[in-house]
Scaffold this motif. Structure first.
Motif, mmCIF file in Angstrom:
data_model
loop_
_atom_site.group_PDB
_atom_site.id
_atom_site.type_symbol
_atom_site.label_atom_id
_atom_site.label_comp_id
_atom_site.label_asym_id
_atom_site.label_seq_id
_atom_site.Cartn_x
_atom_site.Cartn_y
_atom_site.Cartn_z
ATOM 1 N N THR A 62 0.831 -1.208 0.000
ATOM 2 C CA THR A 62 0.000 0.000 0.000
ATOM 3 C C THR A 62 0.861 1.252 0.000
ATOM 4 N N ARG A 63 1.984 1.216 0.703
ATOM 5 C CA ARG A 63 2.873 2.383 0.721
ATOM 6 C C ARG A 63 3.506 2.595 -0.651
ATOM 7 N N ILE A 64 3.895 1.493 -1.287
ATOM 8 C CA ILE A 64 4.474 1.593 -2.635
ATOM 9 C C ILE A 64 3.439 2.128 -3.614
ATOM 10 N N LEU A 77 -3.580 -10.837 2.828
ATOM 11 C CA LEU A 77 -2.750 -10.049 3.733
ATOM 12 C C LEU A 77 -1.263 -10.375 3.615
ATOM 13 N N THR A 78 -0.908 -11.159 2.611
ATOM 14 C CA THR A 78 0.514 -11.406 2.354
ATOM 15 C C THR A 78 1.196 -10.081 2.007
ATOM 16 N N THR A 98 -0.127 -2.816 10.914
ATOM 17 C CA THR A 98 -1.412 -2.136 11.098
ATOM 18 C C THR A 98 -2.481 -2.728 10.193
ATOM 19 N N GLU A 99 -2.136 -2.983 8.938
ATOM 20 C CA GLU A 99 -3.097 -3.560 7.997
ATOM 21 C C GLU A 99 -3.500 -4.958 8.426
ATOM 22 N N ALA A 124 -7.098 -9.016 10.081
ATOM 23 C CA ALA A 124 -6.791 -10.401 10.444
ATOM 24 C C ALA A 124 -7.916 -11.094 11.196
ATOM 25 N N GLU A 125 -8.858 -10.343 11.739
ATOM 26 C CA GLU A 125 -9.968 -10.973 12.455
ATOM 27 C C GLU A 125 -10.779 -11.903 11.562
#
Length: 338
Positions: A8-10, A310-311, A316-317, A322-323
């Motif tokens: 996401t930052r990239i 989520l790999t 934070t993400e 993750a729930e």
């Protein structure tokens, strides 16, 4: 060693967006199209980002997949050979970077249902989707070779055991995790998972492409001379699995939209419409049994899909989403079919 940056930052960086724009512009030039406005990032999640660009022939959409869903462009490239009007054909694909350029898909079924919540639209969509799955069943091994996750029934007990062993994902005892009591009940359920998988294989309906997120936001409608034409988008959660597992996401989506109980007549009608393409070859009782077993195993598939999504996510993400891994596993303890 410095940790790798989250995707996401990239994707949010001007450098990355500039490179994406260059790729899109070259692809449009090859198609004889030209941008008419700026590139807008409409979606940014750990698993993918989507950008919209207006052109001389309407909007186009560029999608970049994260590492856990990077097989989607390869899958779309393979589906070009399906000759199905229900699969939106990409304008360009870069499989190495997991980038796809898509034409505008039309109007989402979700937006239509907000205006007119007529569940009967699904009566056209579900048989069309089922026929697509039936046509792709002979290509199951090919799709697996492309990297589409192998969630055929025989593989599910092993996947289930690995999920239960990875307690970091389960967040045992946490507010957004799996209750310890439920964890022990799930461990005791392992032999039943084996039975469900064996029973499914015994019915004999072959594995195929299972969208695994087949809801009204991923079905689009285009106006055509013979009536509305439906196209199916967003195959990033797809797997090769028992086709009937798709009903978990679809029927829950409809139930939530219309505030229906799991056994509501409207949902049973949709279930039957989906199963109809198989009815000439299989007894109704076998189809209903297979649906029950497949939708249970699909809950394990949904937990795996969230792990893949989520790999590469940052802490934070991962904490944000993750729930859903323990939540879907806990659904196995529910008495509902979907």
């Amino acid at each position: 060693m410095r940790p790798a940056q989250a995707h996401t930052r990239i994707w949010a960086s001007e450098t990355w967006r500039s490179g994406a724009m260059d790729w899109v512009a070259r692809a449009l030039h090859d198609l004889g199209l030209h941008p008419t406005g700026p590139l807008a990032q409409t979606h940014l999640r750990p698993w993918s980002t989507v950008l919209e660009l207006p052109t001389t022939d309407g909007s186009v959409w560029m999608k970049a997949n994260g590492p856990g869903t990077a097989y989607e462009p390869r899958l779309l490239a393979a589906l070009r050979r399906s000759a199905s009007t229900h699969v939106l054909m990409p304008l360009a694909i870069d499989v190495d970077r997991a980038w796809t350029l898509l034409p505008d898909a039309g109007t989402s079924l979700r937006s239509l249902l907000y205006v007119d919540p007529d569940v009967s639209r699904w009566l056209d969509v579900l048989p069309a989707y089922a026929e697509l799955q039936r046509s792709l069943a002979p290509r199951a091994h090919e799709l697996i070779a492309l990297g589409v996750p192998d969630l055929r029934p025989a593989t599910i007990p092993g996947h289930f055991a690995r999920l239960l062993a990875d307690t970091a994902w389960l967040r045992l005892g946490a507010r957004d995790g799996l209750a310890v009591e439920h964890y022990h009940r799930l461990r005791a359920l392992a032999p039943q998972v084996v039975v469900w998988a064996q029973c499914l294989d015994a019915v004999g309906i072959g594995a195929s492409l299972q969208h695994d997120d087949f809801h009204d936001g991923n079905v689009f409608v285009r106006l055509a001379a013979g009536g509305p034409a439906y196209v199916f988008l967003d195959w990033g959660d797809a797997s090769v699995a028992h086709p009937f597992g798709t009903l978990v996401g679809t029927l829950r989506n409809v139930a939530q939209r219309l505030d229906l109980a799991p056994d509501a007549p409207e949902l049973l009608k949709l279930r039957d419409a989906y199963l109809e393409p198989w009815s000439a070859e299989y007894d109704r009782a076998d189809l209903l049994d297979a649906m029950r077993w497949a939708t249970q195993l699909a809950k394990i598939g949904r937990a795996l899909a969230w792990q893949r999504a989520l790999t590469g996510a940052n802490a934070t993400e991962r904490a944000t989403y993750a729930e859903y891994v323990p939540r879907w596993l806990a659904e196995l303890l529910s008495t509902d079919s979907w």
